[in-house]
Structures are given as C-alpha cells and as structure tokens.
Motif scaffolding. Structure first.
Motif, mmCIF file in Angstrom:
data_model
loop_
_atom_site.group_PDB
_atom_site.id
_atom_site.type_symbol
_atom_site.label_atom_id
_atom_site.label_comp_id
_atom_site.label_asym_id
_atom_site.label_seq_id
_atom_site.Cartn_x
_atom_site.Cartn_y
_atom_site.Cartn_z
ATOM 1 N N TRP A 17 0.855 -1.176 -0.228
ATOM 2 C CA TRP A 17 0.081 0.004 0.018
ATOM 3 C C TRP A 17 0.923 1.470 -0.122
ATOM 4 O O TRP A 17 0.780 2.227 -0.853
ATOM 5 C CB TRP A 17 -0.793 0.020 1.191
ATOM 6 N N GLY A 18 1.854 1.225 0.877
ATOM 7 C CA GLY A 18 2.931 2.575 0.979
ATOM 8 C C GLY A 18 3.526 2.723 -0.324
ATOM 9 O O GLY A 18 3.991 3.896 -0.309
ATOM 10 N N ALA A 19 3.832 1.687 -1.188
ATOM 11 C CA ALA A 19 4.628 1.843 -2.113
ATOM 12 C C ALA A 19 4.195 2.711 -3.164
ATOM 13 O O ALA A 19 4.882 3.449 -3.892
ATOM 14 C CB ALA A 19 5.121 0.543 -2.725
ATOM 15 N N TRP A 20 2.735 2.605 -3.381
ATOM 16 C CA TRP A 20 2.139 3.827 -4.394
ATOM 17 C C TRP A 20 1.205 4.700 -3.510
ATOM 18 O O TRP A 20 1.370 5.855 -4.536
ATOM 19 C CB TRP A 20 1.403 2.813 -5.317
ATOM 20 N N GLY A 25 -0.219 11.318 -5.949
ATOM 21 C CA GLY A 25 -0.641 12.658 -6.377
ATOM 22 C C GLY A 25 0.412 13.134 -7.210
ATOM 23 O O GLY A 25 0.072 13.789 -8.233
ATOM 24 N N LEU A 26 1.569 13.031 -6.692
ATOM 25 C CA LEU A 26 2.688 13.557 -7.446
ATOM 26 C C LEU A 26 2.946 13.153 -8.905
ATOM 27 O O LEU A 26 3.262 13.795 -9.974
ATOM 28 C CB LEU A 26 4.092 13.350 -6.664
ATOM 29 N N VAL A 27 2.897 11.576 -9.007
ATOM 30 C CA VAL A 27 2.772 11.050 -10.126
ATOM 31 C C VAL A 27 1.784 11.537 -11.240
ATOM 32 O O VAL A 27 2.049 11.765 -12.472
ATOM 33 C CB VAL A 27 2.778 9.569 -10.135
ATOM 34 N N ALA A 149 15.436 5.477 -4.844
ATOM 35 C CA ALA A 149 15.323 4.985 -6.194
ATOM 36 C C ALA A 149 15.024 5.909 -7.289
ATOM 37 O O ALA A 149 15.041 5.860 -8.608
ATOM 38 C CB ALA A 149 14.457 3.704 -6.233
ATOM 39 N N GLY A 150 14.594 7.091 -6.564
ATOM 40 C CA GLY A 150 13.965 8.241 -7.583
ATOM 41 C C GLY A 150 12.948 8.088 -8.301
ATOM 42 O O GLY A 150 12.673 8.656 -9.252
ATOM 43 N N LEU A 151 11.958 7.113 -7.777
ATOM 44 C CA LEU A 151 10.715 6.929 -8.257
ATOM 45 C C LEU A 151 9.625 7.480 -7.824
ATOM 46 O O LEU A 151 8.408 7.288 -8.087
ATOM 47 C CB LEU A 151 10.454 5.188 -8.167
ATOM 48 N N SER A 152 9.640 8.667 -6.868
ATOM 49 C CA SER A 152 8.708 9.380 -6.226
ATOM 50 C C SER A 152 7.749 9.824 -7.333
ATOM 51 O O SER A 152 6.455 9.933 -7.163
ATOM 52 C CB SER A 152 9.140 10.545 -5.368
ATOM 53 N N ALA A 153 8.141 10.284 -8.244
ATOM 54 C CA ALA A 153 7.187 10.751 -9.609
ATOM 55 C C ALA A 153 7.254 9.805 -10.913
ATOM 56 O O ALA A 153 6.639 10.202 -11.820
ATOM 57 C CB ALA A 153 7.871 12.175 -9.885
ATOM 58 N N SER A 154 7.295 8.756 -10.600
ATOM 59 C CA SER A 154 7.253 7.485 -11.627
ATOM 60 C C SER A 154 5.943 6.948 -11.507
ATOM 61 O O SER A 154 5.796 6.183 -10.226
ATOM 62 C CB SER A 154 8.638 6.782 -11.766
ATOM 63 N N SER A 237 13.192 16.683 -3.609
ATOM 64 C CA SER A 237 13.389 15.712 -4.480
ATOM 65 C C SER A 237 13.058 14.342 -3.950
ATOM 66 O O SER A 237 12.248 13.530 -4.620
ATOM 67 C CB SER A 237 14.707 15.768 -5.293
ATOM 68 N N ASN A 238 13.322 13.883 -2.727
ATOM 69 C CA ASN A 238 13.095 12.947 -2.221
ATOM 70 C C ASN A 238 11.861 12.828 -1.392
ATOM 71 O O ASN A 238 11.672 12.811 -0.134
ATOM 72 C CB ASN A 238 14.245 12.241 -1.249
ATOM 73 N N VAL A 239 10.799 12.858 -2.345
ATOM 74 C CA VAL A 239 9.145 13.132 -1.573
ATOM 75 C C VAL A 239 8.892 11.861 -0.783
ATOM 76 O O VAL A 239 8.247 11.977 0.233
ATOM 77 C CB VAL A 239 8.245 13.235 -2.916
ATOM 78 N N GLY A 240 9.181 10.545 -1.269
ATOM 79 C CA GLY A 240 8.733 9.430 -0.656
ATOM 80 C C GLY A 240 9.508 9.234 0.665
ATOM 81 O O GLY A 240 8.808 8.937 1.772
#
Length: 399
Positions: A17-20, A25-27, A149-154, A237-240
């Motif tokens: 759940w927490g992964a996405w 919202g940012l994605v 991993a830099g995936l916060s907006a991916s 940058s590191n939103v997560g």
C-alpha cells in the motif's frame, strides 16, 4: 517463530500500500492528469466500505482467511503490473476505474491480515501490537525505497508494489491456517449494516465522537491526496523518503497510546489529535522551498500525533464503549465506514474542487493558499469537539 512469520506478513501487507499511495498525487500531476487526483483518492474510501464490508465479511463466511489472502494478493498484483501503462492523459479515466477494482481486492486483506494474526495468537493478543508495528515499518521502508530509487514521480511505483503483492500472495500459502468465522445468528445484512453498533449512537457522547471523527476525516483526505505534489513543488526531490518521516513519528507514538489513554482519558488525546491536524495544515500554509522549509518537515513529522492521538485513541474509546455490549467488531467497522469511508470520500472530492481552482503551473504560493482551508476546518472541528464532547465512557460501560 510465529511472531516472525506474522511480522513478515504485516510488513509486506503495508509495504504494498505504502509503495504507491504516498506519492500517487505527485505521479498524476507529473504526467498531466492532476485533475483526476481527487477521483483516484476517492476509490479507496469507497472500497473500504464496499470491499471490506461486503467482500470481506461475506467471503470470510465461506473461505479461510489464508485462502482469501492468496487469491486477492495474486490477482491484485496482476492488476498492479498493468496500472503504469494507464497513467497517461489518454487513459486516465481507465486508470481510475482499474485502481478502484484493485482497491476492492486490497482493502479486505487489511482486515484478513489482522484476523490471521489475532486468531493465530489465541489468548496471547498482547503480542499483536508488536506484530502490527511491522506494518508501519513496511510502509516506511516502501517510502524510503521509492524515494532513494528516484521513483517518487514515476508510474513504476505500481511495479514495485506489484512485485511485493505477488510475493505476499505466495507467502500467504505458508501462513497459519485459521478457521473462517462461524456464522452468527443474525443475518449477514444486519452484520454488514452494523445494526447493533449503530444503536450505540443513542449515547450522546458516542454520537458526538462519530460526528467529529467523520468531520476531521474530511481535511485528513487532503493530506493523503495532495501532500506529495505539494512537497515536490517545494523543491524536495526525495518526496517518498520525506513523507516516510510521518510514519516514523507514528511508530514512536503507537506503543504509548494505551498508557496515555489510561493516564489522561479519551477527550484530551482526541483534542490534541484534532489540534495537531490544524497545526500541520497551518505549517503547510507557511512552508516553502526557502526559509520556510522547516515548516514542511515539522508538518510531516506531526503525523504521529495527528494519527495516533485521534485514530488509535478513538479505536480504544470505541472498544471501551462497545465491548461490554458485545459489538466491538461491528463498532470498529462502523468507525472505519464513517472515517476512511464517508469522511475521506467527501474530503477527496472537496480537495479535487480546491485543486481545480489552482493554475495549471501551480506555484508554492498557490499550494500555501489551499492548505488554509483544511487548517481552518480542522480548528473549527476541534473547537466543536471541545465544547460538546463529554467523556462519560466509564459510567456508560457499567454492567
């Protein structure tokens, strides 16, 4: 050994759940479908009502919790693998509908995981808080991994969740086999509608609590939906990883709740929790990417007080009122219905209306102006609660 197995269950359950959900919202804003954020965050509240109360309760009468966990997480994992390809302006509506289908499968597994743990422990339910804490750790780990991993907006946040969901479905094959719930004398319709629990609202204090809990969940929904694009707009940058600070705070306060409840009673804790929501949003309203950056970090760190002092203390209060009448499970379900269901559904839609008023290229000043609305709302709800609620649970629960 059992504690370790169940801790792994909770870790993966909330990692998925927490992964996405933290940075969704940012994605969506990044790919150009920010207008659908409110709808995307409305599917969870609807699923918490329909999925948990209908699929969860009905299916649990005929299938073991272990079997349901295997099926729901494997099928849900397959859906998660598909979602990244749908996060586009052309397929945004399809994405929201498929996300709704996924949440209908996921939400019942939260209660099923709790059921497996509690029934496996038997009389040693005192071990449950330790095991449940690993769920919060899983949420934190997911945020940190996504951020690092830099995936916060991916859109690939769903791929990470999918891998762990499939792993959890397979791992569930090894979980303890606990029996399905024995059918109760009352009809399933009465169970789903929580008819006995609704009778508790004849008590004035309990009615006021439910009303205020529902109201405070309306501004709460805006945090889950719009905190990540706001933090991103502030230049972080590191939103997560930043938002994971909130779960770390939650973990720190979680184990203190029973002690604080016995020491101060329910009203001071609930009031502090409501006031913390107002303070958090006020901090967001003054936070920016420059000298006000501290306000954002403090606002995120307040999550432990915001969540534990209200929702955990509230669950304890509900148990205090409902247990002597033998309707604790129904009452807890009813609390979930009003808070994570009704309150957050309304909040998600109101948040969508406020977000729609902002320009397409929203600046940090635009975000600051939006946060004043939930800040003022939470403050007014706290004042209403202070003036109207009286904790008479000790007298009301006398046999």
């Amino acid at each position: 050994m059992l504690t370790g197995r169940l801790s792994a269950l909770m870790f993966m359950q909330f990692f998925v759940w927490g992964a996405w959900t933290v940075t969704l919202g940012l994605v969506m804003q990044t790919v150009g479908i920010g207008a659908l954020i409110g709808n995307a965050f409305s599917v969870g509240p609807i699923a918490s009502i329909a999925g948990s109360f209908l699929l969860g309760m009905a299916a649990a009468r005929y299938f073991s919790p272990k079997t349901l966990m295997v099926v729901l997480h494997l099928v849900g994992g397959a859906i998660l693998f598909v979602l990244p390809s749908l996060i586009t302006p052309e397929r945004g509506a399809t994405f929201v509908w498929l996300l709704f289908a996924y949440m209908m499968l996921y939400m019942p597994t939260v209660g099923l995981a709790n059921t497996i743990a509690l029934k496996s422990f038997g009389e040693r339910v005192d071990r449950f808080p330790f095991v449940r804490a690993f769920g919060t750790l899983g949420w934190i780990a997911a945020g940190l991994i996504i951020g690092w991993a830099g995936l916060s907006a991916s859109p690939q946040i769903f791929t990470v969740a999918a891998v762990v969901s499939v792993a959890l479905g397979l791992y569930s094959l090894t979980l303890p086999s606990v029996e399905a719930d024995a059918p109760r004398d009352e009809s399933i319709i009465r169970q789903v509608l929580c008819t006995e629990a609704f009778g508790l609202m004849r008590q004035r204090s309990f009615l006021i609590f439910i009303v205020c809990a529902t109201l405070i969940s309306i501004p709460l929904a805006m945090y889950y939906a719009y905190a990540s694009p706001y933090v991103g707009a502030a230049g972080i940058s590191n939103v997560g990883g930043t938002l994971a600070i909130g779960q770390m705070s939650e973990l720190a306060f979680m184990f203190s709740m029973p002690l604080l409840y016995r020491r101060f009673g329910v009203k001071p804790l609930l009031l502090v929790g409501m006031a913390a929501w107002a303070l958090r949003y006020a901090l967001f309203a003054i936070g920016d990417g420059g000298s006000g950056l501290w306000a954002i970090y403090v606002g995120v760190a307040l999550h432990g007080i915001c969540y534990d002092f209200f929702f955990v203390a509230g669950a304890i209060y509900v148990g205090t009122i409902a247990t002597p009448k033998g309707v604790n499970a129904q009452a807890q379900g009813m609390l979930t219905l009003f808070t994570y269901g009704v309150g957050m559904l309304v909040g998600s839609q109101i948040g969508a209306l406020l977000y729609a008023q902002m320009p397409e290229a929203a600046t940090i000043a635009d975000w600051q102006a939006m946060w004043w609305y939930p800040a003022i709302a939470a403050a007014l709800i706290a004042i209403l609660f202070q003036l109207t609620f009286r904790d008479d649970s000790r007298t009301e629960t006398q046999p």
